[in-house]
Scaffold this active site. Structure first.
Site, short mmCIF file in Angstrom:
data_model
loop_
_atom_site.label_atom_id
_atom_site.label_comp_id
_atom_site.label_asym_id
_atom_site.label_seq_id
_atom_site.Cartn_x
_atom_site.Cartn_y
_atom_site.Cartn_z
N SER A 172 54.40 48.31 27.91
CA SER A 172 53.66 47.42 28.81
C SER A 172 53.91 47.84 30.25
O SER A 172 55.05 48.12 30.64
CB SER A 172 54.11 45.97 28.60
OG SER A 172 53.63 45.14 29.64
N LYS A 173 52.85 47.88 31.04
CA LYS A 173 53.01 48.26 32.45
C LYS A 173 53.85 47.23 33.21
O LYS A 173 54.34 47.52 34.30
CB LYS A 173 51.64 48.41 33.11
CG LYS A 173 50.85 49.61 32.60
CD LYS A 173 49.52 49.76 33.33
CE LYS A 173 48.76 50.97 32.82
NZ LYS A 173 47.46 51.15 33.49
N ARG A 174 53.99 46.04 32.65
CA ARG A 174 54.78 45.01 33.32
C ARG A 174 56.27 45.08 32.96
O ARG A 174 57.07 44.32 33.47
CB ARG A 174 54.23 43.62 32.96
CG ARG A 174 52.84 43.37 33.53
CD ARG A 174 52.36 41.98 33.19
NE ARG A 174 52.14 41.82 31.75
CZ ARG A 174 51.01 42.17 31.14
NH1 ARG A 174 50.02 42.71 31.82
NH2 ARG A 174 50.88 41.99 29.84
#
Length: 485
Positions: free
Chosen positions: A254-256
């Site tokens: 996840s980019k987060r």
């Protein structure tokens, strides 16, 4: 379609260059350079709600930092521009008209509220949400009524029923989808801007792209695109879909997730070497011949082939990247490592922004002392703290045990005497001082060297002791020994 290989990387300019996007760009680049083809970069910016203007420069700067070059893009131009979709809108219009005239597309006047209600009803019945196709059957009177209301239609592609859409993927081999599970989809929004699936096939056709290498997340788009290619009677390119990249827990990245460094700009800012990052990214899903893992870009190009790209997900291993970057750091010329390290020391407030020649020489020696230990240049701050702090802390149990030995104060007093007597304090003179302490006290080996290292640094292990003592400087060595004794 061109007889020569033409591949492309087509990101949306929505932010930083992600590790996944960098891998897609890299594999396209490697194929082009291996086969003597062309590598094109264009930008898919029709989703203006997510568009960030700096996203264009972020992508190009990140790829340049990795060492990639391209044959066509908005920064260098090319025969098949423009290279932004929003500058190509007029090129798409004849194809929309062709689909409408051939009955392969139709205007849809459904409002977002009506579509949401339809999706909710389908989910309530346990059905997979998809457009019902009711807009296919509007009468002229119904269309006129919607027009009178001021509704602006989107354009939907008419998906044929009962079709099996099969294609050969260069990585996944045989892939097939059933058309009945797709549903008529929008190709032009009500504002007149084409959607991704429609614009991408036209860009690929007009730019003569004949091999599409992209991420697995686009696999489900492929049957839609093939249907449109067929409806427009356009040549269909080959496809190759790269597996996803998993995090160390083997879950989808996840980019987060801030526990993983995911963006190329972050690696640059931390002081990684681009050739190491490129080497590492190449191995995310591609296997070279043999056991070797360290390659130059030219060696990777010579070996690269899609037949050795895995169908299985790649696992992102930060430890392996750090090992690989450390390997490159050890072999890199000192001046380059200093250039990467100095901003980190300055930003930490450890050294001034403007340096004297003596300070430059001292920093060169400091970085050289730690070069073999650095996984990336930013680590110089942590590795060199001992040279900047006033007091030494003795936290390691082994360090405390060394200082508790009977020989420790004898060795340390002997070394303090040698340092205080020394008229010159140079790195090459330190071994003679240690030899004199050995002769005077009778202690050598671990009792001698470990006592001095622990006393001056608080650590039982570290880089070369002679250079460590020299870089600390006579004043700091004397102060630390006096305080401890």
């Amino acid at each position: 379609m061109s007889d020569h290989l033409r591949v492309r990387y087509a990101p949306s300019p929505t932010g930083q260059l992600h590790i996944g996007g960098a891998r897609t760009a890299l594999f396209n680049y490697l194929m082009a350079r291996k086969d003597g083809g062309q590598f094109i970069i264009r930008f898919e910016d029709t989703d203006q709600s997510r568009h960030i203007e700096s996203g264009v420069s972020n992508q190009l700067d990140g790829l340049k930092w990795l060492g990639l070059d391209w044959d066509e893009s908005l920064d260098i131009g090319g025969e098949y521009g423009p290279y932004r979709q929003m500058e190509r809108l007029d090129l798409y219009k004849p194809f929309v008209e062709q689909l409408l005239a051939g009955g392969h597309a139709y205007p849809c006047y459904c409002s977002e509220e009506e579509l949401e209600q339809e999706r909710a009803e389908q989910e309530a019945r346990g059905e997979m949400p998809r457009y019902s196709g009711k807009g296919r059957y509007l009468t002229a009177e119904q269309i006129a009524a919607y027009e009178a209301e001021g509704r602006k239609p989107s354009i939907r592609f008419r998906v044929p029923e009962g079709r099996l859409i099969a294609f050969k993927d260069r990585i996944r081999e045989h892939v097939e989808f059933e058309s009945d599970g797709i549903g008529d989809f929008i190709i032009v929004r009500a504002d007149g801007i084409p959607t991704y699936n429609f614009a991408v096939i036209l860009d690929d056709y007009l730019m003569k792209i004949n091999l599409v290498i992209r991420g697995e997340e686009h696999l489900s788009n492929t049957p839609r695109q093939i249907l449109m290619y067929e409806a427009l009677e356009l040549p269909i390119p080959e496809f190759a879909h790269l597996s996803i990249i998993l995090n160390p827990d083997r879950k989808k990245m996840s980019k987060r997730d801030e526990s993983i460094v995911q963006f190329i700009g972050q690696y640059r800012d931390l002081g990684y070497l681009p050739e190491a990052v490129l080497n590492f990214i190449t191995l995310l899903g591609w296997s070279p011949v043999g056991e070797e893992e360290i390659f130059t870009k030219e060696e990777i190009i010579a070996q690269f082939d899609l037949s050795r790209v895995s169908k299985s997900p790649a696992v992102f291993d930060m430890d392996k990247l750090n090992w690989m970057n450390n390997h490159y750091m050890k072999k890199t010329e000192l001046s380059r490592v200093v250039e990467l390290s100095l901003p980190h020391l300055q930003n930490a407030g450890l050294v001034p922004q403007t340096l004297s020649s003596e300070q430059e020489d001292w920093i060169n020696k400091l970085v050289g002392l730690n070069q073999d230990r650095m996984q990336y240049a930013g680590e110089i701050v942590q590795l060199s703290q001992i040279f900047f702090q006033e007091d030494v802390t003795y936290e390691e149990e082994e360090a405390k045990a060394i200082l508790a030995e009977d020989y420790a104060p004898i060795v340390l007093r002997g070394f303090l005497d040698e340092v205080e007597r020394a008229e010159a304090f140079e790195a090459e003179l330190i071994p003679a001082m240690l030899k004199a302490v050995q002769k005077a006290t009778g202690y050598k080996g671990k009792p001698l060297f470990m006592s001095i290292r622990v006393a001056l640094t608080g650590q039982t292990h570290g880089p070369d002791l002679n250079m460590t003592v020299f870089l600390l400087g006579k004043e700091k060595v004397v102060a630390r020994l006096n305080k401890l004794l």
